[in-house]
Design an enzyme around this catalytic site. Structure first.
Site, PDB file in Angstrom:
ATOM      1  N   LYS A 164      61.803  12.956  84.797  1.00 55.51           N
ATOM      2  CA  LYS A 164      63.205  12.589  84.566  1.00 55.51           C
ATOM      3  C   LYS A 164      63.435  13.901  83.766  1.00 55.51           C
ATOM      4  O   LYS A 164      62.667  14.343  82.968  1.00 55.51           O
ATOM      5  CB  LYS A 164      63.879  11.490  83.633  1.00 55.51           C
ATOM      6  CG  LYS A 164      65.243  11.208  83.597  1.00 55.51           C
ATOM      7  CD  LYS A 164      65.703  10.357  84.896  1.00 55.51           C
ATOM      8  CE  LYS A 164      67.235  10.242  84.933  1.00 55.51           C
ATOM      9  NZ  LYS A 164      67.544   9.201  85.654  1.00 55.51           N
TER      10      LYS A 164
HETATM   11  P1  NAD Z   1      78.697   9.878  85.311  1.00 51.60           P
HETATM   12  O1  NAD Z   1      78.411  11.065  84.354  1.00 51.60           O
HETATM   13  O2  NAD Z   1      79.178  10.188  86.794  1.00 51.60           O
HETATM   14  O3  NAD Z   1      79.510   8.701  84.630  1.00 51.60           O
HETATM   15  C1  NAD Z   1      79.137   8.120  83.521  1.00 51.60           C
HETATM   16  C2  NAD Z   1      80.589   7.539  82.967  1.00 51.60           C
HETATM   17  O4  NAD Z   1      80.518   6.884  82.030  1.00 51.60           O
HETATM   18  C3  NAD Z   1      81.834   8.658  82.900  1.00 51.60           C
HETATM   19  O5  NAD Z   1      83.031   8.027  83.508  1.00 51.60           O
HETATM   20  C4  NAD Z   1      81.924   8.777  81.451  1.00 51.60           C
HETATM   21  O6  NAD Z   1      83.161   8.895  80.977  1.00 51.60           O
HETATM   22  C5  NAD Z   1      81.514   7.029  81.174  1.00 51.60           C
HETATM   23  N1  NAD Z   1      81.026   7.022  79.484  1.00 51.60           N
HETATM   24  C6  NAD Z   1      80.251   7.731  79.011  1.00 51.60           C
HETATM   25  N2  NAD Z   1      80.093   7.106  77.697  1.00 51.60           N
HETATM   26  C7  NAD Z   1      80.589   6.186  77.556  1.00 51.60           C
HETATM   27  C8  NAD Z   1      80.718   5.194  76.742  1.00 51.60           C
HETATM   28  N3  NAD Z   1      80.358   5.335  75.292  1.00 51.60           N
HETATM   29  N4  NAD Z   1      81.792   4.270  76.996  1.00 51.60           N
HETATM   30  C9  NAD Z   1      82.545   3.982  77.984  1.00 51.60           C
HETATM   31  N5  NAD Z   1      82.004   4.969  79.142  1.00 51.60           N
HETATM   32  C10 NAD Z   1      81.349   6.024  78.819  1.00 51.60           C
HETATM   33  O7  NAD Z   1      77.127   9.364  85.396  1.00 51.60           O
HETATM   34  P2  NAD Z   1      76.545   8.603  86.480  1.00 51.60           P
HETATM   35  O8  NAD Z   1      75.821   9.385  87.558  1.00 51.60           O
HETATM   36  O9  NAD Z   1      77.649   7.448  86.846  1.00 51.60           O
HETATM   37  O10 NAD Z   1      75.334   7.481  85.745  1.00 51.60           O
HETATM   38  C11 NAD Z   1      75.853   6.496  84.802  1.00 51.60           C
HETATM   39  C12 NAD Z   1      74.610   5.608  84.395  1.00 51.60           C
HETATM   40  O11 NAD Z   1      74.060   5.055  85.928  1.00 51.60           O
HETATM   41  C13 NAD Z   1      73.310   6.408  83.844  1.00 51.60           C
HETATM   42  O12 NAD Z   1      72.603   5.362  82.920  1.00 51.60           O
HETATM   43  C14 NAD Z   1      72.573   6.882  84.910  1.00 51.60           C
HETATM   44  O13 NAD Z   1      71.126   7.098  84.359  1.00 51.60           O
HETATM   45  C15 NAD Z   1      72.463   5.783  85.747  1.00 51.60           C
HETATM   46  N6  NAD Z   1      72.100   5.960  87.107  1.00 51.60           N
HETATM   47  C16 NAD Z   1      72.764   7.013  88.002  1.00 51.60           C
HETATM   48  C17 NAD Z   1      72.311   7.390  89.200  1.00 51.60           C
HETATM   49  C18 NAD Z   1      73.145   8.456  90.157  1.00 51.60           C
HETATM   50  O14 NAD Z   1      72.650   8.425  91.304  1.00 51.60           O
HETATM   51  N7  NAD Z   1      74.063   9.166  89.776  1.00 51.60           N
HETATM   52  C19 NAD Z   1      71.009   6.732  89.738  1.00 51.60           C
HETATM   53  C20 NAD Z   1      70.592   5.965  89.003  1.00 51.60           C
HETATM   54  C21 NAD Z   1      71.038   5.597  87.652  1.00 51.60           C
END
Ligand code: NAD
Length: 478
Positions: free
Chosen positions: A109
């Site tokens: 990561k």
């Molecule tokens: P992203 O940046 O696209 O979205 C995150 C969202 O959460 C945003 O809309 C942001 O405004 C919101 N956010 C941030 N802090 C917040 C808070 N305190 N309260 C409420 N909302 C809040 O990120 P993502 O890619 O969707 O990732 C989200 C989660 O999923 C992370 O934990 C990431 O590790 C996990 N994840 C992502 C992927 C991927 O393919 N993108 C894959 C596996 C896991």
């Protein structure tokens, strides 16, 4: 989140506690437990980029948790909360996730301590290219050794910059595009990668609801149709999960929690409209006066059938776990439930579909993209028309039968059209993802239901994953 919640272990310690809980029920050779648990290495880099007339210094990380399979795989996160503990926790989860869904990777990561909203596109490109340079020159970006992907705060655009930067540094590497996944389709990406993690959450829930016993264990009944869902974080993962579950499975998104507050409406929210609003206004405030809740996190405790934390880690912790009412939680984010909260919820009978499974759709489709890049050919290109012509043989025969039998028989509706159409790349990707999510759920579920000492899906997931990592180490003679 800085990884330290009052009275609670850090994110990495929390992951280790869950690992320990599972490993205590296993019979691993002496020493192997420690070897699997520890993070192999973490590289910390500080670099300067000249922006707006002065040099800005950034801190980035790339952690490699386990190299029992290579390349190692894991996203790159852009967030002010990034730190070594967090990156190591996320790298460990990647190891277990890849093992659980049988993608042939070790766990890694990365992260950059930055608020991407404070920089314009040109600045972000310069920062990303410089970070990629620092990692690539140490083989921490490399198609055979370490393959990043998007995570919180990054997406297709950043992945395309990273791929291009690597290609510029490795001009004769014919597999250069496979150095990173999550690229846009026109830059070596694959159809369906952007939606993949949210799509995987949907497939995970669909599979859960195929098992009446499991649905009953969560004090629920029936199907996804009409279920009330609260989602935290309407970013890449949360948006796609909420969109597909409401548009295709009949679920109702009653709550959306964002950074600046939450929206709550028992009749269901229009996910696409809220998403557009956030894109224009930077938050949910002002979307509709009636359902706005300023203390967004409090909506995690509202009545609902399914809670989908899809933002960040540690949001369900010792301070609120006993007030969380959802009987079913699916961890779309990594580590949204701390180890302490997990204990409380398990005792309460809450069913948790764990992160290492629930959000594995991203790495699964990344695997397909990496294979596509290495094979230098789009999925389906060789066989699509050949399949169509073989299907045509059957259609011709059926048409002959149709003529022969007159009114007594005819082909139904658009059967011919549907049967003839060969699958395109997107259909193949979705089918491969669905198959992966079903198989991994069944492996977890088997342990959950056949072992008296396993009372939850998370422990079951760890056991399946650790057994596979252990088998790989044993095969190597370690
Ligand atoms: P992203 O940046 O696209 O979205 C995150 C969202 O959460 C945003 O809309 C942001 O405004 C919101 N956010 C941030 N802090 C917040 C808070 N305190 N309260 C409420 N909302 C809040 O990120 P993502 O890619 O969707 O990732 C989200 C989660 O999923 C992370 O934990 C990431 O590790 C996990 N994840 C992502 C992927 C991927 O393919 N993108 C894959 C596996 C896991």
């Amino acid at each position: 989140m800085d990884g330290s919640i009052a009275n609670e272990p850090s994110f990495r310690e929390s992951v280790d506690l869950m690992f320990n809980h599972a490993v205590a029920l296993m019979d691993l050779p002496p020493g192997l437990e420690d070897k699997i648990r520890v993070c192999n290495s973490t590289y910390v880099v500080r670099f300067g980029v000249k922006l707006r007339g002065s040099i800005h210094t950034f801190t980035g990380y790339r952690s490699v948790h386990s190299e029992h399979m290579e390349p190692v795989k894991g996203g790159i996160r852009y967030s002010m909360g990034v730190n070594q503990d967090e990156v190591e926790a996320l790298a460990a989860l990647m190891t277990y996730k890849c093992a659980l869904v049988e993608t042939p990777f070790g766990g890694s990561k990365g992260g950059l301590c930055i608020d991407p909203r404070e920089y314009d596109e040109d600045e972000l490109e310069r920062i990303t290219r410089r970070f990629a340079y620092e990692l690539a020159k140490r083989d921490l970006i490399d198609p055979a050794q370490n393959v990043p992907a998007p995570d919180m705060g990054t997406g297709e655009r950043e992945m395309a910059w990273i791929a291009d930067q690597y290609a510029r540094m490795n001009t004769t590497d014919i597999n250069a595009k496979a150095c990173v996944t999550g690229k846009p389709p026109h830059a070596g990406g694959i159809q369906g990668r952007v939606e993949a993690t949210g799509r995987g959450v949907q497939y995970a829930l669909q599979e859960f609801f195929r098992h009446a016993d499991d649905v009953k264990a969560a004090n629920l009944s029936g199907t996804l149709d009409g279920k009330r869902i609260i989602v935290q974080g309407l970013g890449n993962v949360g948006y796609h999960a909420a969109k597909f579950l409401s548009e295709e499975d009949g679920a109702k998104i009653t709550g959306i929690i964002e950074r600046d507050g939450a929206l709550f409406d028992e009749d269901g929210l229009d996910v696409a409209a809220v998403h557009d609003w956030i894109a224009k206004h930077g938050g949910v405030k002002g979307f509709s006066a009636s359902g706005y809740v300023e203390n967004g996190a409090s909506v995690l405790e509202n009545d609902c059938d399914i809670l989908i934390p899809a933002a960040l880690e540690g949001v369900i912790n010792l301070s609120n776990a006993d007030r969380v009412k959802a009987p079913l939680i699916i961890e779309a984010a990594n580590g949204p439930v701390t180890a302490g909260a997990d204990d409380i919820l398990r005792k309460k009978g809450t069913v948790i579909i764990p992160d290492m499974y629930a959000n594995a759709g991203g790495v699964t489709v990344s695997y397909f993209e990496w294979v596509k890049n290495l094979s230098h050919i789009r999925f389906g290109r060789m066989q699509r028309r050949q399949e169509e012509s073989r299907h045509m043989l059957i259609i011709n025969e059926l048409e002959r039968l149709d003529e022969h039998l007159g009114d007594a028989w005819s082909m139904t509706g658009n059967f011919k059209e549907k049967y003839l159409r060969g699958a395109d790349e997107l259909e193949l990707v979705r089918s491969g993802l669905d198959d992966t999510m079903r198989a991994a759920y069944q492996a977890m579920r088997h342990v959950w239901h056949t072992r008296d000492d396993v009372s939850d899906l998370r422990t079951a997931a760890y056991i399946v994953a650790i057994e596979r990592v252990a088998a790989s180490y044993k095969a190597k003679g370690l």
